[in-house]
Scaffold this motif. Structure first.
Motif, PDB file in Angstrom:
ATOM      1  N   PRO A 190     -33.276  -1.478 -38.593  1.00 26.35           N
ATOM      2  CA  PRO A 190     -32.376  -2.262 -37.738  1.00 26.35           C
ATOM      3  C   PRO A 190     -32.991  -2.509 -36.362  1.00 26.35           C
ATOM      4  CG  PRO A 190     -31.725   0.033 -37.700  1.00 26.35           C
ATOM      5  CD  PRO A 190     -32.859  -0.078 -38.694  1.00 26.35           C
ATOM      6  N   GLU A 191     -32.400  -3.454 -35.638  1.00 26.56           N
ATOM      7  CA  GLU A 191     -32.780  -3.649 -34.240  1.00 26.56           C
ATOM      8  C   GLU A 191     -32.488  -2.365 -33.481  1.00 26.56           C
ATOM      9  OE1 GLU A 191     -31.181  -6.360 -30.631  1.00 26.56           O
ATOM     10  OE2 GLU A 191     -32.004  -7.454 -32.356  1.00 26.56           O
ATOM     11  N   ARG A 192     -33.381  -2.002 -32.588  1.00 25.92           N
ATOM     12  CA  ARG A 192     -33.203  -0.771 -31.810  1.00 25.92           C
ATOM     13  C   ARG A 192     -32.428  -1.063 -30.531  1.00 25.92           C
ATOM     14  NH1 ARG A 192     -36.305  -0.304 -36.038  1.00 25.92           N
ATOM     15  NH2 ARG A 192     -37.623   1.535 -36.249  1.00 25.92           N
ATOM     16  N   HIS A 193     -31.487  -0.201 -30.203  1.00 24.76           N
ATOM     17  CA  HIS A 193     -30.733  -0.232 -28.933  1.00 24.76           C
ATOM     18  C   HIS A 193     -30.774   1.189 -28.398  1.00 24.76           C
ATOM     19  CE1 HIS A 193     -29.164  -4.276 -29.635  1.00 24.76           C
ATOM     20  NE2 HIS A 193     -29.071  -3.909 -30.906  1.00 24.76           N
ATOM     21  N   LEU A 194     -31.650   1.423 -27.452  1.00 21.19           N
ATOM     22  CA  LEU A 194     -31.907   2.779 -26.982  1.00 21.19           C
ATOM     23  C   LEU A 194     -31.509   2.931 -25.522  1.00 21.19           C
ATOM     24  CD1 LEU A 194     -35.523   2.987 -28.468  1.00 21.19           C
ATOM     25  CD2 LEU A 194     -33.369   3.557 -29.611  1.00 21.19           C
ATOM     26  N   SER A 195     -30.692   3.922 -25.238  1.00 20.65           N
ATOM     27  CA  SER A 195     -30.317   4.219 -23.855  1.00 20.65           C
ATOM     28  C   SER A 195     -29.739   5.624 -23.825  1.00 20.65           C
ATOM     29  CB  SER A 195     -29.296   3.210 -23.326  1.00 20.65           C
ATOM     30  OG  SER A 195     -28.093   3.276 -24.070  1.00 20.65           O
ATOM     31  N   GLY A 196     -29.546   6.127 -22.641  1.00 22.59           N
ATOM     32  CA  GLY A 196     -28.952   7.444 -22.489  1.00 22.59           C
ATOM     33  C   GLY A 196     -29.948   8.448 -21.944  1.00 22.59           C
ATOM     34  N   ASP A 197     -29.431   9.651 -21.797  1.00 20.04           N
ATOM     35  CA  ASP A 197     -30.220  10.721 -21.191  1.00 20.04           C
ATOM     36  C   ASP A 197     -31.541  10.960 -21.910  1.00 20.04           C
ATOM     37  OD1 ASP A 197     -30.485  13.077 -19.341  1.00 20.04           O
ATOM     38  OD2 ASP A 197     -30.416  14.130 -21.266  1.00 20.04           O
ATOM     39  N   TRP A 198     -31.530  10.985 -23.238  1.00 18.66           N
ATOM     40  CA  TRP A 198     -32.743  11.302 -23.997  1.00 18.66           C
ATOM     41  C   TRP A 198     -33.841  10.272 -23.781  1.00 18.66           C
ATOM     42  CZ3 TRP A 198     -34.845   8.351 -27.951  1.00 18.66           C
ATOM     43  CH2 TRP A 198     -34.058   7.270 -28.401  1.00 18.66           C
ATOM     44  N   ILE A 199     -33.482   8.976 -23.718  1.00 18.26           N
ATOM     45  CA  ILE A 199     -34.513   7.945 -23.529  1.00 18.26           C
ATOM     46  C   ILE A 199     -34.983   7.927 -22.075  1.00 18.26           C
ATOM     47  CG2 ILE A 199     -33.043   5.912 -23.109  1.00 18.26           C
ATOM     48  CD1 ILE A 199     -36.027   5.897 -25.463  1.00 18.26           C
ATOM     49  N   GLU A 200     -34.081   8.226 -21.137  1.00 19.26           N
ATOM     50  CA  GLU A 200     -34.483   8.325 -19.734  1.00 19.26           C
ATOM     51  C   GLU A 200     -35.483   9.465 -19.547  1.00 19.26           C
ATOM     52  OE1 GLU A 200     -31.192   8.464 -16.976  1.00 19.26           O
ATOM     53  OE2 GLU A 200     -30.082   6.973 -18.141  1.00 19.26           O
ATOM     54  N   ARG A 201     -35.188  10.619 -20.130  1.00 19.39           N
ATOM     55  CA  ARG A 201     -36.093  11.768 -19.985  1.00 19.39           C
ATOM     56  C   ARG A 201     -37.411  11.529 -20.715  1.00 19.39           C
ATOM     57  NH1 ARG A 201     -33.973  16.680 -22.200  1.00 19.39           N
ATOM     58  NH2 ARG A 201     -32.864  15.329 -23.592  1.00 19.39           N
ATOM     59  N   GLY A 202     -37.344  10.945 -21.890  1.00 15.85           N
ATOM     60  CA  GLY A 202     -38.557  10.711 -22.674  1.00 15.85           C
ATOM     61  C   GLY A 202     -39.492   9.681 -22.073  1.00 15.85           C
ATOM     62  N   THR A 203     -38.925   8.666 -21.451  1.00 14.64           N
ATOM     63  CA  THR A 203     -39.757   7.610 -20.847  1.00 14.64           C
ATOM     64  C   THR A 203     -40.058   7.874 -19.384  1.00 14.64           C
ATOM     65  OG1 THR A 203     -37.832   6.277 -20.202  1.00 14.64           O
ATOM     66  CG2 THR A 203     -38.810   5.823 -22.384  1.00 14.64           C
ATOM     67  N   GLY A 204     -39.283   8.774 -18.768  1.00 13.42           N
ATOM     68  CA  GLY A 204     -39.448   8.992 -17.331  1.00 13.42           C
ATOM     69  C   GLY A 204     -38.901   7.837 -16.514  1.00 13.42           C
ATOM     70  N   LEU A 205     -38.012   7.034 -17.109  1.00 11.73           N
ATOM     71  CA  LEU A 205     -37.461   5.847 -16.463  1.00 11.73           C
ATOM     72  C   LEU A 205     -35.946   6.012 -16.320  1.00 11.73           C
ATOM     73  CD1 LEU A 205     -37.906   2.914 -15.424  1.00 11.73           C
ATOM     74  CD2 LEU A 205     -37.643   2.160 -17.798  1.00 11.73           C
ATOM     75  N   ALA A 206     -35.494   6.228 -15.093  1.00 10.41           N
ATOM     76  CA  ALA A 206     -34.059   6.374 -14.845  1.00 10.41           C
ATOM     77  C   ALA A 206     -33.331   5.096 -15.260  1.00 10.41           C
ATOM     78  CB  ALA A 206     -33.808   6.669 -13.373  1.00 10.41           C
ATOM     79  N   GLY A 207     -32.219   5.252 -15.962  1.00  6.10           N
ATOM     80  CA  GLY A 207     -31.424   4.102 -16.388  1.00  6.10           C
ATOM     81  C   GLY A 207     -32.060   3.284 -17.491  1.00  6.10           C
ATOM     82  N   ALA A 208     -33.022   3.843 -18.219  1.00  8.98           N
ATOM     83  CA  ALA A 208     -33.745   3.093 -19.253  1.00  8.98           C
ATOM     84  C   ALA A 208     -32.786   2.509 -20.285  1.00  8.98           C
ATOM     85  CB  ALA A 208     -34.751   3.994 -19.942  1.00  8.98           C
ATOM     86  N   THR A 209     -32.930   1.208 -20.533  1.00  6.96           N
ATOM     87  CA  THR A 209     -32.234   0.515 -21.603  1.00  6.96           C
ATOM     88  C   THR A 209     -33.279  -0.309 -22.334  1.00  6.96           C
ATOM     89  OG1 THR A 209     -30.204   0.412 -20.320  1.00  6.96           O
ATOM     90  CG2 THR A 209     -30.400  -1.114 -22.168  1.00  6.96           C
ATOM     91  N   ILE A 210     -33.467   0.005 -23.619  1.00  5.69           N
ATOM     92  CA  ILE A 210     -34.534  -0.607 -24.406  1.00  5.69           C
ATOM     93  C   ILE A 210     -33.928  -1.182 -25.676  1.00  5.69           C
ATOM     94  CG2 ILE A 210     -36.659  -0.129 -25.672  1.00  5.69           C
ATOM     95  CD1 ILE A 210     -37.176   2.152 -23.642  1.00  5.69           C
ATOM     96  N   THR A 211     -34.313  -2.418 -26.008  1.00  2.00           N
ATOM     97  CA  THR A 211     -33.902  -3.033 -27.267  1.00  2.00           C
ATOM     98  C   THR A 211     -35.126  -3.660 -27.908  1.00  2.00           C
ATOM     99  OG1 THR A 211     -33.355  -5.124 -26.163  1.00  2.00           O
ATOM    100  CG2 THR A 211     -31.552  -3.564 -26.480  1.00  2.00           C
ATOM    101  N   GLY A 212     -35.095  -3.777 -29.218  1.00  2.00           N
ATOM    102  CA  GLY A 212     -36.221  -4.437 -29.872  1.00  2.00           C
ATOM    103  C   GLY A 212     -36.289  -4.168 -31.348  1.00  2.00           C
ATOM    104  N   VAL A 213     -37.444  -4.490 -31.913  1.00  2.79           N
ATOM    105  CA  VAL A 213     -37.633  -4.432 -33.359  1.00  2.79           C
ATOM    106  C   VAL A 213     -38.933  -3.714 -33.695  1.00  2.79           C
ATOM    107  CG1 VAL A 213     -36.335  -6.564 -33.741  1.00  2.79           C
ATOM    108  CG2 VAL A 213     -38.805  -6.672 -33.434  1.00  2.79           C
ATOM    109  N   MET A 214     -39.004  -3.279 -34.946  1.00  2.00           N
ATOM    110  CA  MET A 214     -40.208  -2.650 -35.492  1.00  2.00           C
ATOM    111  C   MET A 214     -40.692  -3.545 -36.630  1.00  2.00           C
ATOM    112  SD  MET A 214     -42.067   0.197 -35.186  1.00  2.00           S
ATOM    113  CE  MET A 214     -41.093   1.610 -34.673  1.00  2.00           C
ATOM    114  N   LEU A 215     -41.995  -3.834 -36.628  1.00  2.00           N
ATOM    115  CA  LEU A 215     -42.606  -4.638 -37.686  1.00  2.00           C
ATOM    116  C   LEU A 215     -43.653  -3.810 -38.411  1.00  2.00           C
ATOM    117  CD1 LEU A 215     -43.330  -7.946 -35.708  1.00  2.00           C
ATOM    118  CD2 LEU A 215     -41.308  -7.393 -37.067  1.00  2.00           C
ATOM    119  N   ARG A 216     -43.665  -3.911 -39.733  1.00  2.22           N
ATOM    120  CA  ARG A 216     -44.736  -3.309 -40.527  1.00  2.22           C
ATOM    121  C   ARG A 216     -45.906  -4.278 -40.538  1.00  2.22           C
ATOM    122  NH1 ARG A 216     -41.156  -1.896 -44.185  1.00  2.22           N
ATOM    123  NH2 ARG A 216     -41.635  -3.636 -45.528  1.00  2.22           N
TER     124      ARG A 216
END
Length: 156
Positions: free
Chosen positions: A33-59
């Motif tokens: 599925p399309e990715r919708h990533l946000s929250g404490d875990w993505i902020e800590r993992g990326t080191g980006l406060a307020g991180a909101t990431i969306t997108g796709v994965m292609l093989r």
């Protein structure tokens, strides 16, 4: 277990458009599925406060279900990027082995990419063969190499 290459990520202001380019030109396949990533875990993992990431994965093509992937994300608040340069340190290009460099370059141009160099013959690469290759840009200005090998037979 030894490390196994999994994916490369491209940040894009329009991940759907860029994904369509890689699907149409190279035969990549959407995975999951399309990715919708946000929250404490993505902020800590990326080191980006307020991180909101969306997108796709292609093989990527040529490896079936175990293929490495190309992840294309939009990161909220992403800055404008300087176009990749052949001489700039860092990730230089993605390379796809193709049967016909000109035919694939024509598909890149039709899909919104542009040519960066010209198709040239590598000459004999000792122990490997010859290849036609060219650099082009995808619609986001990332560099893509096309290589069409005319491999020599391995010594018997």
């Amino acid at each position: 277990m030894p490390a196994v290459f999994h994916h490369t990520n491209i940040v894009s202001h329009d991940p759907d458009r860029l994904a369509r380019f890689y699907i149409d030109v190279f035969g990549c396949e959407r995975e999951g599925p399309e990715r919708h990533l946000s929250g404490d875990w993505i902020e800590r993992g990326t080191g980006l406060a307020g991180a909101t990431i969306t997108g796709v994965m292609l093989r990527l093509p040529g490896f079936g279900q175990t293929a490495p992937r190309l992840e294309i994300f939009r990161v909220a608040g992403a800055e404008a990027a300087a176009p990749a340069q052949v001489t700039r340190p860092g990730l230089m290009h993605l390379c796809f082995e193709v049967d016909d460099a000109q035919e694939t370059l024509d598909r890149i141009l039709a899909a919104g990419g542009r040519v960066l160099g010209e198709i040239v013959d590598s000459g004999e690469v000792p122990g490997v063969g010859r290849a036609d290759f060219v650099y082009a840009r995808d619609p986001d200005d990332n560099i893509v190499e096309l290589i069409a090998w005319n491999r020599i037979a391995p010594p018997s």
